[in-house]
Write an enzyme that holds these catalytic residues in place. Structure first.
Site, short mmCIF file in Angstrom:
data_model
loop_
_atom_site.label_atom_id
_atom_site.label_comp_id
_atom_site.label_asym_id
_atom_site.label_seq_id
_atom_site.Cartn_x
_atom_site.Cartn_y
_atom_site.Cartn_z
N SER A 194 2.81 -2.34 10.31
CA SER A 194 4.26 -2.42 10.55
C SER A 194 4.86 -3.78 10.20
O SER A 194 5.78 -4.25 10.86
CB SER A 194 4.58 -2.03 12.01
OG SER A 194 4.19 -0.69 12.25
N GLU A 197 -7.26 4.73 7.37
CA GLU A 197 -6.98 6.15 7.11
C GLU A 197 -8.14 6.79 6.36
O GLU A 197 -8.45 7.97 6.57
CB GLU A 197 -5.65 6.29 6.34
CG GLU A 197 -4.47 6.01 7.25
CD GLU A 197 -3.23 5.45 6.57
OE1 GLU A 197 -3.13 5.53 5.33
OE2 GLU A 197 -2.36 4.92 7.29
N ASN A 223 0.87 -1.17 0.00
CA ASN A 223 0.00 0.00 0.00
C ASN A 223 0.91 1.22 0.00
O ASN A 223 1.48 1.56 1.03
CB ASN A 223 -0.89 -0.04 1.26
CG ASN A 223 -1.74 1.21 1.42
OD1 ASN A 223 -1.80 2.05 0.51
ND2 ASN A 223 -2.38 1.34 2.58
N TRP A 224 1.03 1.82 -1.17
CA TRP A 224 1.98 2.93 -1.31
C TRP A 224 1.45 4.22 -0.67
O TRP A 224 2.16 5.20 -0.56
CB TRP A 224 2.30 3.18 -2.78
CG TRP A 224 3.13 2.09 -3.42
CD1 TRP A 224 3.40 0.84 -2.92
CD2 TRP A 224 3.81 2.16 -4.69
NE1 TRP A 224 4.19 0.14 -3.78
CE2 TRP A 224 4.47 0.92 -4.88
CE3 TRP A 224 3.93 3.13 -5.68
CZ2 TRP A 224 5.23 0.64 -6.02
CZ3 TRP A 224 4.68 2.85 -6.82
CH2 TRP A 224 5.32 1.63 -6.99
N LYS A 225 0.17 4.23 -0.29
CA LYS A 225 -0.47 5.43 0.29
C LYS A 225 -0.21 6.64 -0.60
O LYS A 225 -0.13 6.49 -1.81
CB LYS A 225 0.02 5.62 1.72
CG LYS A 225 -0.17 4.35 2.57
CD LYS A 225 -0.08 4.56 4.04
CE LYS A 225 -0.31 3.24 4.75
NZ LYS A 225 -0.34 3.35 6.20
N GLY A 269 1.95 2.05 10.78
CA GLY A 269 2.93 3.12 10.67
C GLY A 269 3.59 3.50 11.99
O GLY A 269 4.25 4.54 12.10
N GLU A 301 -6.02 -5.00 10.13
CA GLU A 301 -4.98 -4.01 10.43
C GLU A 301 -5.31 -3.27 11.73
O GLU A 301 -6.10 -2.31 11.72
CB GLU A 301 -4.88 -2.98 9.30
CG GLU A 301 -4.51 -3.56 7.97
CD GLU A 301 -3.88 -2.52 7.05
OE1 GLU A 301 -2.77 -2.75 6.59
OE2 GLU A 301 -4.50 -1.46 6.84
N HIS A 348 -9.82 1.28 4.17
CA HIS A 348 -8.59 1.44 4.97
C HIS A 348 -8.88 2.39 6.13
O HIS A 348 -9.64 3.34 5.99
CB HIS A 348 -7.46 1.98 4.09
CG HIS A 348 -6.14 1.94 4.78
ND1 HIS A 348 -5.76 2.88 5.71
CD2 HIS A 348 -5.12 1.04 4.71
CE1 HIS A 348 -4.56 2.55 6.18
NE2 HIS A 348 -4.14 1.45 5.58
N GLY A 356 2.56 -1.18 4.29
CA GLY A 356 2.69 0.24 3.97
C GLY A 356 4.15 0.62 3.81
O GLY A 356 4.74 0.44 2.74
N GLY A 357 4.74 1.12 4.88
CA GLY A 357 6.12 1.65 4.85
C GLY A 357 7.12 0.77 4.11
O GLY A 357 7.88 1.27 3.26
P1 PGA Z 1 2.40 0.14 7.66
O1 PGA Z 1 0.99 0.39 6.95
O2 PGA Z 1 2.95 -1.15 7.09
O3 PGA Z 1 3.23 1.33 7.29
O4 PGA Z 1 2.14 0.03 9.12
C1 PGA Z 1 0.10 -0.66 6.69
C2 PGA Z 1 -1.17 -0.12 6.08
O5 PGA Z 1 -1.65 0.93 6.50
O6 PGA Z 1 -1.75 -0.76 5.17
#
Ligand code: PGA
Length: 243
Positions: free
Chosen positions: A208, A92, A5-7, A168, A162, A90, A229-230
């Site tokens: 994470s 967010e 997930n490149w956000k 994050g 999640e 998601h 994500g990251g």
């Molecule tokens: P993260 O994000 O790996 O940076 O914790 C995961 C996500 O929000 O899908």
């Protein structure tokens, strides 16, 4: 499955370089690999991935096919540029953009009716975990998010668990915590549909995930991969696709 997930990272030119680097290093993966990129990167990244085994994914979409919805992107638009997966619900989007279980449900149904494969996200806040209502909360979210699907549609789903406190933050759920909730999700899916369908649905853990913890997480019986994500923006992601 390992989905990145490149956000809101990577301009189209940066996205092309990252996708080329990762594609080269990932080669022929043993699992399904997906890059969920910002909408503006879908076309150029799709071109990079065209001759690869890596699938293209989006991070959101609207639940109507078209209309006066300034700034939105529809499922037919995503399909038209070769998008296979779409992340829906998601945390967010729920937290910052007013996404609700009702809109997630509309989006899940629309995506499936257009042939897009949804990656439906759920998860609890730290306060909810501390209150001991994690499973209850996640069950309630998914019951609403996946309401009204046929068994045939449900089989095409991917669910991502999640925990919000792990996204994050560098704080990963322990393998036992992640497995416990993913198992509860699997039994909810068996209740909502049937056991066979519940087995067919992929359940990912996200929050994470990195090269150091992915092996133990992915080894758990009800964890079928990760939403990342990251670590999806770095060479480290390659390692995740190998576990
Ligand atoms: P993260 O994000 O790996 O940076 O914790 C995961 C996500 O929000 O899908």
């Amino acid at each position: 499955m390992v989905a990145g997930n490149w956000k809101m990272h990577m301009t189209p030119s940066e996205a092309v370089s990252l996708a080329e680097m990762l594609k080269e290093k990932i080669g022929s993966p043993a699992c399904e690999v997906v890059f969920c990129v910002p909408a503006i990167d879908l076309i150029p990244v799709g071109q990079v991935l065209a001759d690869s085994a890596i699938a293209l994914g989006a991070q959101n979409m609207h639940f109507e096919d078209k209309g006066a919805f300034t700034g939105e992107i529809s499922a037919p638009m995503l399909c038209d540029v070769g998008t296979k997966y779409v992340i829906l619900g998601h945390s967010e989007r729920r937290q910052y953009f007013g996404e609700t279980d009702e809109t997630v449900n509309l989006k899940v149904r629309k995506a499936l009716s257009c042939g897009l494969l949804p990656i439906v996200c759920c998860g609890e806040t730290l306060a909810q975990r501390e209150e001991g209502i994690t499973e209850e909360w996640v069950r309630m979210q998914l019951k609403k998010d996946l309401q009204g699907l046929t068994f045939a549609e449900a089989e095409k789903l991917t669910v991502a668990y999640e925990p919000i406190w792990a996204i994050g933050t560098g704080k990963t759920a322990t393998t036992a915590q992640a497995q416990e909730v993913c198992a509860a999700i699997r039994s909810l899916l068996a209740e909502m549909f049937d056991r066979e369908t519940a087995q067919a649905i992929r359940i990912l853990y996200g929050g994470s995930v990195n090269a150091g913890n992915c092996k133990a997480l992915f080894a758990m019986p009800d964890i079928d991969g990760g939403l990342v994500g990251g670590a999806s923006l770095k060479e480290e992601f390659v390692k995740l696709t190998e576990e």
